[in-house]
Design a protein around this motif. Structure first.
Motif, short mmCIF file in Angstrom:
data_model
loop_
_atom_site.label_atom_id
_atom_site.label_comp_id
_atom_site.label_asym_id
_atom_site.label_seq_id
_atom_site.Cartn_x
_atom_site.Cartn_y
_atom_site.Cartn_z
N ALA A 118 15.43 -10.79 25.69
CA ALA A 118 14.81 -12.06 25.30
C ALA A 118 13.35 -11.78 24.94
CB ALA A 118 14.89 -13.04 26.46
N GLY A 119 12.91 -12.35 23.84
CA GLY A 119 11.53 -12.11 23.42
C GLY A 119 11.43 -11.02 22.37
N GLY A 279 11.85 -4.35 30.24
CA GLY A 279 11.47 -5.57 30.95
C GLY A 279 12.64 -6.07 31.76
N ASP A 280 12.33 -6.96 32.69
CA ASP A 280 13.33 -7.50 33.59
C ASP A 280 13.96 -8.74 32.95
OD1 ASP A 280 14.89 -8.07 35.72
OD2 ASP A 280 13.26 -8.68 37.06
N GLU A 284 8.78 -6.95 28.33
CA GLU A 284 7.53 -6.83 29.09
C GLU A 284 6.65 -5.70 28.58
OE1 GLU A 284 8.61 -6.67 33.24
OE2 GLU A 284 9.50 -8.67 33.17
N GLN A 285 7.30 -4.61 28.14
CA GLN A 285 6.53 -3.48 27.64
C GLN A 285 7.24 -2.82 26.46
OE1 GLN A 285 5.96 -1.00 31.18
NE2 GLN A 285 3.85 -1.74 31.23
N VAL A 286 6.46 -2.18 25.64
CA VAL A 286 7.03 -1.43 24.52
C VAL A 286 6.51 0.01 24.61
CG1 VAL A 286 7.23 -1.24 22.01
CG2 VAL A 286 7.10 -3.50 23.08
N LYS A 287 7.46 0.93 24.69
CA LYS A 287 7.09 2.35 24.73
C LYS A 287 7.01 2.85 23.29
CE LYS A 287 8.76 6.67 26.78
NZ LYS A 287 9.88 7.28 27.48
N ALA A 314 3.51 -6.16 26.34
CA ALA A 314 3.80 -7.21 25.35
C ALA A 314 4.97 -8.05 25.82
CB ALA A 314 4.14 -6.57 24.00
N GLY A 315 4.91 -9.35 25.60
CA GLY A 315 6.00 -10.24 25.99
C GLY A 315 6.81 -10.70 24.78
N LEU A 316 6.38 -10.30 23.62
CA LEU A 316 7.08 -10.71 22.39
C LEU A 316 7.06 -9.53 21.42
CD1 LEU A 316 8.28 -13.17 20.71
CD2 LEU A 316 5.94 -13.64 19.97
N VAL A 317 8.22 -9.23 20.85
CA VAL A 317 8.30 -8.17 19.83
C VAL A 317 8.90 -8.78 18.56
CG1 VAL A 317 9.40 -5.98 19.17
CG2 VAL A 317 8.60 -6.31 21.52
N LEU A 318 8.19 -8.62 17.47
CA LEU A 318 8.69 -9.10 16.18
C LEU A 318 8.94 -7.89 15.28
CD1 LEU A 318 6.13 -12.02 15.65
CD2 LEU A 318 8.46 -12.19 16.53
N ARG A 319 10.20 -7.61 15.01
CA ARG A 319 10.45 -6.47 14.12
C ARG A 319 10.35 -6.95 12.68
NH1 ARG A 319 15.45 -7.71 16.27
NH2 ARG A 319 16.82 -8.58 14.67
#
Ligand code: NAP
Length: 449
Positions: A118-119, A279-280, A284-287, A314-319
């Motif tokens: 999610a996110g 993230g749980d 939550e994070q991007v490696k 980060a809490g949101l990832v937009l590809r």
């Protein structure tokens, strides 16, 4: 039979559809009647649902399309879905020619672990959400986060990063969807990381788009000088192309500014790729992994991982790694490219033979590249072939009018007159707040007004 006008159906009502219709009615050799269908209630495709709300000047191209749609030889049918209300088999007895102008409705994925959390979503969904696309009204991206990662450095990435970076005052004068305006007003976003997998000289954004980041009210562009260092191949690319050079110069100027004192930061990062989203139950994070450029035989500069990693909160990832066309029922499809199988716009069947009377324009023809104006030349190329083919065309006999046919399909289309009423109503709704328009999200909302 051959002295009646040639009947042409265009599926999709975005820029390439209107450029094709304009080219068809402009020529004087063949008398035509053109019907344009769209599954949405509003015409203009990406001009309405893709172009960023703060780029009003680009949207003014819709005035040209309106002229085309107002021609007595052209009709618009909104809320008509290909595959549901109409199929190619249905269209055959109604039209002499069919043109697909269905664009590229989906997007490419990253294929990395955590992409489904999610996110994590596509920039195309986020764009559709802030542009009032009926299918994405309820997307509700979580903006109660401090970090956002945008993957890709094309113009769509620039659009979403800029919309996230802008202040309420900057956005409230645009035609951004009301739900997005409200959500962005409460946004907690502080850091927007825009990730380029290759170097600054390979970035796909254009000069005006990168320039805008130097002029935002509440956000500073942040660039690491060491990520702007150019290898010899990139130096050559910069020396040989003015637009690439200008992109790099804007980035160098941002790097020289330091971090700045505005509340938000847009971090342009280069030579990095996301390798995992963690993230749980939610992002939550991007490696990310540092890359190096490697020259391929054809001269293309590819990237490969160096094994050096970093983690971004980060809490949101937009590809934002490119659009991708989906297959239409019963229409030959090139899965690799996400396009309709074609030869310069003439549709081919799976064996590579011409599919008589079927054509394609725009992104569905060549893939998701180029600016809106690129579709004009592209559509004209297809129309020229249609006019060549018309001489040998076996016209359908006594075709039924599509309006009659649609009655049997439980479909009440939006005709252009009705759209014009919605258009005027949207503009009126915007006036009190000094906005160009306040869009209707759905046909139900538009018809209830
Ligand atoms: P785009 O220009 O093709 O950019 C896609 C970006 O994604 C590139 O930076 C690409 O990097 C990167 N990418 C692809 N696969 C990746 C991966 N697996 N991991 C990391 N990065 C990856 O596509 P777009 O931004 O969607 O734009 C589509 C078209 O619309 C473009 O022609 C664009 O100019 C146009 N457009 C124009 C405007 C405007 O005029 N204002 C606004 C929006 C869109 P590589 O180069 O390394 O492949």
């Amino acid at each position: 039979m051959s002295d009646r006008a040639v009947r042409i159906a265009i599926i999709g009502a975005g820029p390439s559809a209107f450029y094709a219709a304009a080219a068809l009615i402009r020529q004087e050799d063949v008398e035509v009647r053109v019907d344009i269908f769209d599954r949405l209630f509003a015409p203009y495709g990406l001009v309405r649902y893709g172009v960023a709300p703060d780029h009003a000047r680009i949207k003014s191209v819709a005035n040209l399309y309106e002229k085309t749609a107002s021609d007595p030889r052209v009709r618009f049918f909104g809320c008509v879905e290909f595959g549901k209300h109409l199929t190619l088999d249905n269209l055959r007895p109604l039209y002499d020619m069919v043109v697909f102008a269905t664009g590229a409705q989906s997007d490419r994925s990253l294929n990395i672990p955590g992409e489904g959390l999610a996110g994590s979503m596509s920039a195309t969904e986020f764009v559709a959400w802030y542009n009032s696309h009926p299918d994405y009204v309820d997307l509700n991206p979580n903006l109660d986060v401090e970090g956002v990662v945008v993957v890709g450095v094309g113009n769509v990435a620039m659009d979403v990063a800029r919309i996230l970076a802008k202040s309420h005052d900057e956005l409230k004068v645009t035609d951004i969807a009301d739900h997005a305006l409200e959500a962005l007003k409460e946004s907690k976003v502080k850091n927007i990381y825009v990730l380029g997998r290759r170097g600054p000289a390979q970035a796909k954004f254009t000069n005006p788009e990168i320039k805008e980041f130097g002029q935002l009210e509440v956000a500073d562009p942040v660039v690491k000088p060491e990520e702007l260092e150019l290898d010899p191949d990139s130096q050559k690319a910069v020396a040989g192309d003015r637009l690439t050079r200008q992109n790099v110069e804007f980035l160098r100027e941002y790097a020289s500014r330091g971090a700045g004192d505005k509340a938000r930061k847009v971090h342009f990062r280069f030579l990095v790729s996301p390798v995992e989203i963690t993230g749980d139950g939610k992002v939550e994070q991007v490696k990310i992994e540092r890359n190096r450029l490697v020259s391929t035989q054809g001269g293309y500069l590819n990237c490969e991982g160096t094994g050096e990693f970093e983690t971004l909160d980060a809490g949101l990832v937009l590809r934002s790694v490119g659009y991708y066309g989906v297959a239409l029922p019963g229409v030959p499809y090139n899965k690799k490219k996400g396009t309709i199988l074609n030869d310069h716009g003439r549709v081919l069947d799976d064996e590579g033979e011409l599919l008589p009377g079927a054509y394609v324009v725009g992104w569905a023809k060549r893939g998701p590249t180029g600016v809106i104006g690129t579709n004009k030349k592209d559509a004209e190329e297809t129309v020229a072939l249609m006019l060549e083919d018309v001489k040998n065309l076996r016209r359908v006999g006594q075709p039924q009018d599509v309006a009659e046919f649609l009655k049997t399909r439980d479909c009440t289309p939006v005709l252009f007159d009705e759209w014009q009423k919605f258009n005027i109503a949207e503009i009126e709704r915007g006036k009190p707040a000094g906005r160009p328009r306040v869009k209707f999200n759905t046909i139900e909302e538009a018809r209830g007004s």
